[in-house]
Write an enzyme that holds these catalytic residues in place. Structure first.
Site, PDB file in Angstrom:
ATOM      1  N   ASN A  23      25.642  40.101  39.191  1.00 47.87           N
ATOM      2  CA  ASN A  23      26.896  39.576  38.669  1.00 47.87           C
ATOM      3  C   ASN A  23      26.547  38.213  38.074  1.00 47.87           C
ATOM      4  OD1 ASN A  23      29.439  38.645  38.197  1.00 47.87           O
ATOM      5  ND2 ASN A  23      30.208  38.953  40.286  1.00 47.87           N
TER       6      ASN A  23
ATOM      7  N   LYS B 243      24.711  36.173  40.932  1.00 45.90           N
ATOM      8  CA  LYS B 243      24.829  36.714  42.289  1.00 45.90           C
ATOM      9  C   LYS B 243      24.118  38.059  42.291  1.00 45.90           C
ATOM     10  CE  LYS B 243      29.338  34.710  43.245  1.00 45.90           C
ATOM     11  NZ  LYS B 243      30.706  34.996  42.849  1.00 45.90           N
TER      12      LYS B 243
ATOM     13  N   ARG C 147      27.689  43.900  36.628  1.00 48.41           N
ATOM     14  CA  ARG C 147      29.132  43.774  36.483  1.00 48.41           C
ATOM     15  C   ARG C 147      29.381  43.091  35.140  1.00 48.41           C
ATOM     16  NH1 ARG C 147      33.285  40.565  40.399  1.00 48.41           N
ATOM     17  NH2 ARG C 147      35.132  41.106  39.228  1.00 48.41           N
TER      18      ARG C 147
ATOM     19  N   HIS D 265      39.654  43.040  37.324  1.00 48.01           N
ATOM     20  CA  HIS D 265      39.440  43.403  38.740  1.00 48.01           C
ATOM     21  C   HIS D 265      39.461  44.922  38.933  1.00 48.01           C
ATOM     22  CE1 HIS D 265      41.372  39.306  39.941  1.00 48.01           C
ATOM     23  NE2 HIS D 265      40.056  39.210  39.983  1.00 48.01           N
TER      24      HIS D 265
ATOM     25  N   HIS E  44      44.720  42.462  44.773  1.00 48.91           N
ATOM     26  CA  HIS E  44      43.410  41.814  44.910  1.00 48.91           C
ATOM     27  C   HIS E  44      43.668  40.313  44.819  1.00 48.91           C
ATOM     28  CE1 HIS E  44      39.028  41.227  44.336  1.00 48.91           C
ATOM     29  NE2 HIS E  44      39.490  40.118  43.773  1.00 48.91           N
TER      30      HIS E  44
ATOM     31  N   GLY F  11      42.032  36.873  45.300  1.00 47.89           N
ATOM     32  CA  GLY F  11      40.920  35.933  45.502  1.00 47.89           C
ATOM     33  C   GLY F  11      41.265  34.655  44.761  1.00 47.89           C
ATOM     34  N   ASN F  12      40.253  33.941  44.257  1.00 50.69           N
ATOM     35  CA  ASN F  12      40.573  32.788  43.406  1.00 50.69           C
ATOM     36  C   ASN F  12      41.328  33.249  42.173  1.00 50.69           C
ATOM     37  OD1 ASN F  12      39.532  30.532  44.818  1.00 50.69           O
ATOM     38  ND2 ASN F  12      37.471  31.302  44.400  1.00 50.69           N
TER      39      ASN F  12
ATOM     40  N   ARG G 218      44.893  29.087  38.021  1.00 49.64           N
ATOM     41  CA  ARG G 218      45.496  29.685  36.818  1.00 49.64           C
ATOM     42  C   ARG G 218      47.004  29.828  37.009  1.00 49.64           C
ATOM     43  NH1 ARG G 218      41.482  34.745  36.530  1.00 49.64           N
ATOM     44  NH2 ARG G 218      39.834  33.573  37.575  1.00 49.64           N
TER      45      ARG G 218
ATOM     46  N   GLY H 291      39.473  37.467  49.049  1.00 49.70           N
ATOM     47  CA  GLY H 291      39.352  36.418  50.069  1.00 49.70           C
ATOM     48  C   GLY H 291      40.677  36.114  50.760  1.00 49.70           C
TER      49      GLY H 291
ATOM     50  N   GLY I 158      43.641  38.077  50.488  1.00 52.09           N
ATOM     51  CA  GLY I 158      44.241  39.322  51.003  1.00 52.09           C
ATOM     52  C   GLY I 158      43.581  39.817  52.276  1.00 52.09           C
ATOM     53  N   GLU I 159      42.259  39.574  52.400  1.00 55.51           N
ATOM     54  CA  GLU I 159      41.543  40.068  53.581  1.00 55.51           C
ATOM     55  C   GLU I 159      41.643  39.122  54.772  1.00 55.51           C
ATOM     56  OE1 GLU I 159      37.482  40.985  52.274  1.00 55.51           O
ATOM     57  OE2 GLU I 159      38.358  41.853  50.473  1.00 55.51           O
TER      58      GLU I 159
ATOM     59  N   GLU J 172      32.720  45.183  45.478  1.00 60.59           N
ATOM     60  CA  GLU J 172      32.478  45.575  44.089  1.00 60.59           C
ATOM     61  C   GLU J 172      31.006  45.897  43.848  1.00 60.59           C
ATOM     62  OE1 GLU J 172      34.540  42.062  43.757  1.00 60.59           O
ATOM     63  OE2 GLU J 172      35.810  42.685  42.082  1.00 60.59           O
TER      64      GLU J 172
END
Ligand code: ADP
Length: 401
Positions: A7, A14, A92, A181, A209, A211-212, A242, A332, A334-335, A386
């Protein structure tokens, strides 16, 4: 089969290395960060042990990837004897435009199409391409596969993906909702259906989803029918920095009043808004929750605005789907944030959504069902993955060819 998943961002790569056969095993993962900026660093994690392996300037992506390769075969975190053990690389890629409805084996034509989509994702696609070219430089003969964040949403109907602006702009510039996503939304809907013992093809699912970046998708029988992100990933939900959905008139007004340039507006909606912009404190949900507990009004307001907007999108997708069987949380926030899940679900009881508050509080960083036994809708938390999806699809594509 050994598959490396990359990624690649503008200043980071990553990576995760998988062995995919009848079993799936994560062999190594890590990140090269601060590429092209001074103070580069390589962090690697094997068997749950994470360590900074190296600190030195990393001038470009090829050098960054070479560091990853060297450390996969040498030193205390080595997991391979030689690089030739890697069978394929899966990437990705953020934007696949209208070309890519599924993952593809990368060739010259695919690279050109990814480059052509750079106009639509200037922060992401050029970086993704750098990752692909770096692999080509270092391992010229290895097959590479691209998976796109936009592909899952390519089946949306025209009425969902078109904007109410003159049609000629769709014809001329392909201005439409793309959605992002997608790799995560697809995966978490499939995993949630399995968890809840429901058949995906018969299920109406809303996936969040968070996350940031964050988005919500309505999924009918396994197909994305609409999603909250649009032409760009700035719209839809309010996010870390955002703004989410905005009246475009505000931008025209601010441009005039504040003499904001395009760059100024771009920064404002992408980097200075959302949780950060409202709270004035942080874009990180952990900080917002803590500050809200400490009684800081604008942190509480940012939290309330965040969850209110998620509810609003969930409600609209339930309307479009004409029902809901499973509500899914991932990412991050949601989990891990039981407070966000609790607040989102609190006012959805009209739809038959009811969570078990105790189970919800205990569900952190793992997958499971959090709906109450008398809830008519299943509510699930799914650890999104992912990279694993990319590894699986890379395996699938290579075995097909
Ligand atoms: P990205 O979109 O960059 O991959 P992540 O999916 O890692 O981001 O999500 C990052 C977000 O998750 C941050 O806002 C962070 O505060 C939030 N988060 C992580 N752990 C928790 C937690 N325990 N409680 C609340 N929020 C959390």
């Amino acid at each position: 089969m050994i598959i490396l998943v990359l990624n690649s961002g503008s200043s980071s790569i990553k990576f995760q290395l998988f062995e995919i056969n009848e079993h799936e095993k994560l062999l190594s993962k890590g990140i090269v960060d601060r590429i092209g900026i001074s103070g580069g660093v390589l962090k690697q994690c094997v068997n749950g042990v994470s360590k900074k392996v190296l600190e030195s300037d990393v001038p470009d992506h090829t050098i960054g990837l070479k560091l990853v390769f060297d450390n996969l075969i040498n030193g205390e975190f080595a997991v391979l004897k030689e690089l030739s053990e890697i069978d394929a690389v899966g990437h990705r890629v953020v934007h696949g435009g209208e070309w890519f409805k599924e993952g593809v084996l990368i060739d010259e034509e695919v690279k050109k199409q990814i480059a052509d989509c750079s106009e639509l994702a200037p922060l992401h696609n050029p970086a993704n391409l750098k990752g692909i070219m770096s692999v080509e430089n270092l391992l010229p003969d290895i097959p590479q596969v691209a998976l796109f964040d936009t592909s899952f949403h390519q089946g949306m109907p025209e009425r969902a993906y078109l904007y109410g602006i003159p049609y000629k702009y769709y014809e001329k510039y392909r201005i439409r909702r793309y959605g992002f996503h997608g790799i995560s939304h697809k995966y978490i809907s499939e995993e949630a259906a399995k968890l809840c013992n429901k058949r995906l093809v018969d299920s109406k699912i809303v996936t969040c989803h968070l996350g940031n970046g964050a988005s919500v998708t309505g999924i009918d029988g396994g197909e994305s029918i609409d999603t909250s992100m649009g032409f760009t990933p700035v719209t839809g939900l309010m996010m870390g920095t955002r703004c989410g959905t905005l009246d475009p008139g505000i931008l025209l007004y601010l441009e005039e009043k504040e003499h904001l340039s395009i760059k100024g507006i771009t920064d404002m909606i992408n980097k200075e808004s959302g949780l950060q912009g409202i709270s004035g404190l942080s874009s990180d949900m952990r900080d917002i929750e803590k500050a809200a507990l400490d009684g800081i009004h604008r942190a509480k307001l940012a939290f309330d605005m965040y969850t209110y907007r998620i509810r609003k999108w969930i409600g609209s997708f339930i309307g479009i789907l004409n029902g809901i069987d499973i509500l899914v949380f991932a990412g991050g926030i949601g989990e891990n944030s039981f407070k966000v899940r609790e607040d989102v679900c609190r006012n959805l009881s009209f739809f038959g959504i009811k969570i078990d508050e105790l189970v919800n509080v205990g569900m952190c960083g793992r997958s499971g069902i959090i709906s109450a036994s008398d809830s008519s809708v299943s509510v699930a938390v799914v650890n999104t993955n992912e990279e694993l999806v990319i590894a699986r699809e890379t395996y699938g594509i290579l075995n097909k060819n």
